[in-house]
Design a protein around this motif. Structure first.
Motif, short mmCIF file in Angstrom:
data_model
loop_
_atom_site.label_atom_id
_atom_site.label_comp_id
_atom_site.label_asym_id
_atom_site.label_seq_id
_atom_site.Cartn_x
_atom_site.Cartn_y
_atom_site.Cartn_z
N SER A 129 0.76 -1.29 -0.08
CA SER A 129 0.34 0.26 -0.31
C SER A 129 0.02 1.28 0.22
O SER A 129 1.95 1.35 0.51
CB SER A 129 -0.66 -0.10 1.38
N PRO A 130 0.06 2.47 -0.82
CA PRO A 130 1.59 3.49 -0.25
C PRO A 130 1.25 3.82 0.50
O PRO A 130 2.07 5.42 0.89
CB PRO A 130 0.70 4.21 -2.03
N VAL A 131 -0.03 4.06 1.85
CA VAL A 131 0.28 4.33 2.71
C VAL A 131 0.07 3.16 3.58
O VAL A 131 -0.91 2.14 3.46
CB VAL A 131 -1.31 5.17 3.29
N ARG A 132 1.55 3.11 4.40
CA ARG A 132 1.25 2.30 5.27
C ARG A 132 0.84 2.93 7.31
O ARG A 132 1.58 3.98 7.56
CB ARG A 132 2.64 1.61 5.68
N PRO A 133 0.06 2.46 7.75
CA PRO A 133 -0.75 2.78 9.00
C PRO A 133 0.26 2.68 10.16
O PRO A 133 1.23 1.70 10.04
CB PRO A 133 -1.54 2.35 9.24
N GLU A 134 0.53 3.52 10.42
CA GLU A 134 1.51 3.44 12.26
C GLU A 134 0.42 2.41 13.97
O GLU A 134 1.59 1.92 14.09
CB GLU A 134 1.11 4.91 12.52
N ARG A 135 -0.80 2.60 13.39
CA ARG A 135 -1.69 1.81 14.01
C ARG A 135 -2.86 1.07 13.99
O ARG A 135 -3.36 1.45 12.67
CB ARG A 135 -1.34 1.66 15.27
N VAL A 136 -3.27 -0.10 13.90
CA VAL A 136 -4.77 0.00 13.80
C VAL A 136 -5.51 -0.32 14.86
O VAL A 136 -4.57 -1.54 15.41
CB VAL A 136 -4.86 -1.48 12.58
N VAL A 137 -6.49 -0.08 15.23
CA VAL A 137 -7.16 -0.39 16.16
C VAL A 137 -9.27 -2.01 15.99
O VAL A 137 -9.48 -0.81 15.08
CB VAL A 137 -7.92 0.59 16.83
N ALA A 138 -8.80 -2.45 16.52
CA ALA A 138 -10.11 -3.24 16.27
C ALA A 138 -11.12 -3.59 16.87
O ALA A 138 -10.63 -4.11 18.12
CB ALA A 138 -9.85 -5.14 15.34
N GLN A 139 -12.02 -3.57 16.53
CA GLN A 139 -13.17 -2.86 17.60
C GLN A 139 -14.29 -4.38 17.79
O GLN A 139 -14.73 -4.48 16.52
CB GLN A 139 -14.32 -1.82 17.86
N ALA A 140 -14.12 -4.72 17.90
CA ALA A 140 -15.50 -6.24 18.13
C ALA A 140 -15.33 -6.63 16.95
O ALA A 140 -16.06 -7.19 16.72
CB ALA A 140 -16.30 -5.98 18.42
N GLY A 141 -13.67 -7.30 16.45
CA GLY A 141 -13.46 -8.10 15.09
C GLY A 141 -13.37 -9.29 14.60
O GLY A 141 -13.55 -10.19 15.26
#
Length: 257
Positions: A129-141
């Motif tokens: 991906s051209p944009v890589r996230p610094e973190r991800v938050v998963a709510q009730a995934g």
């Protein structure tokens, strides 16, 4: 809170709402991309995440609340996953052109609820991906779509989403399941209500265990007394923990009090 609609593609559902902090800023601000849930169905819309998007902007970050093609609105796994990739890419090319303040494109965070959490973790694992996230938050995934389909949990919704039954395309289900894609190389916080009967908290706990074993940095926060939709309620414990997971400098250093 003012918002801007930005189209990231030509289809009716390929758009998002950008919310910016009201106060002037001198330094670039982080960007949070929000992905709503709702069984990947056109019965649900990005307004599920509007309150959180507004709150994040009030707290000083740019929030990008995205819509995407869902089942019944031109979507299915192929279209939906392509839209989520395009919406994330738009953070790098479209959003800066529309923003009146500087954006920190090295500090992009993603949050998703339920089906949106599956999409959030999936796109975070797209290493090209051209944009890589610094973190991800998963709510009730929804972490393991293959297991849910094999156990006939939400089987009809998943068959409609993938355009195939699990029995006929098991690898397709696994390829979309966060637990089968680790390690993703992006730190994550998984938050889950202990009383969730739609997606049991064990799903996030199992993801944390497997991801950590594979080398990822993942925290799992279980919320006593709350369920699947408490994430949508301002002032709930799930809401407050989501803000902490998105905004704290290091939410992995200690469990929530």
């Amino acid at each position: 809170m003012p918002r801007q609609r930005i189209d990231y593609g030509p289809e009716p559902a390929q758009f998002g709402h950008l919310y910016l902090p009201a106060d002037p800023v001198a330094n670039p601000v982080p960007v949070v991309m929000l992905i709503h849930g709702g069984y990947w169905s056109a019965d649900f819309h990005l307004n599920l995440a509007t309150s959180l998007a507004i709150e994040l902007a009030r707290l000083g970050v740019a929030s990008w609340n995205v819509e995407y093609r869902r089942v019944g609105a031109g979507g299915g796994w192929t279209q939906t996953s392509a839209d989520i990739e395009a919406a994330l890419a738009a953070v790098g090319d479209l959003l800066p052109a529309h923003a009146s303040i500087p954006l920190d494109l090295d500090n992009v965070r993603i949050v998703g609820h339920s089906a949106g959490a599956q999409l959030a973790l999936w796109v975070a694992g797209q290493r090209d991906s051209p944009v890589r996230p610094e973190r991800v938050v998963a709510q009730a995934g929804a972490m393991d779509l293959a297991a849910r389909a094999a156990g006939r949990t939400a089987g009809a919704a998943l068959a409609a989403f993938f355009g195939a039954r699990y029995e006929d395309a098991p690898q397709l289900y696994r390829d979309a399941s966060p637990v089968h894609r680790i390690p993703i190389g992006v730190p994550a916080v998984c938050i889950h209500g202990a009383e969730d009967i739609q997606v049991p908290a064990a799903a996030s706990r199992a993801y944390r265990d497997a991801a950590v074993a594979a080398g990822d940095t993942v925290a799992f926060w279980e919320v006593p007394g709350e369920g699947h939709n408490d994430f949508l309620a301002r002032g709930s414990r799930s809401w407050d923990l989501t803000l902490r997971a998105l905004l704290d400098e290091d939410p992995w250093s200690a469990p929530p009090a």
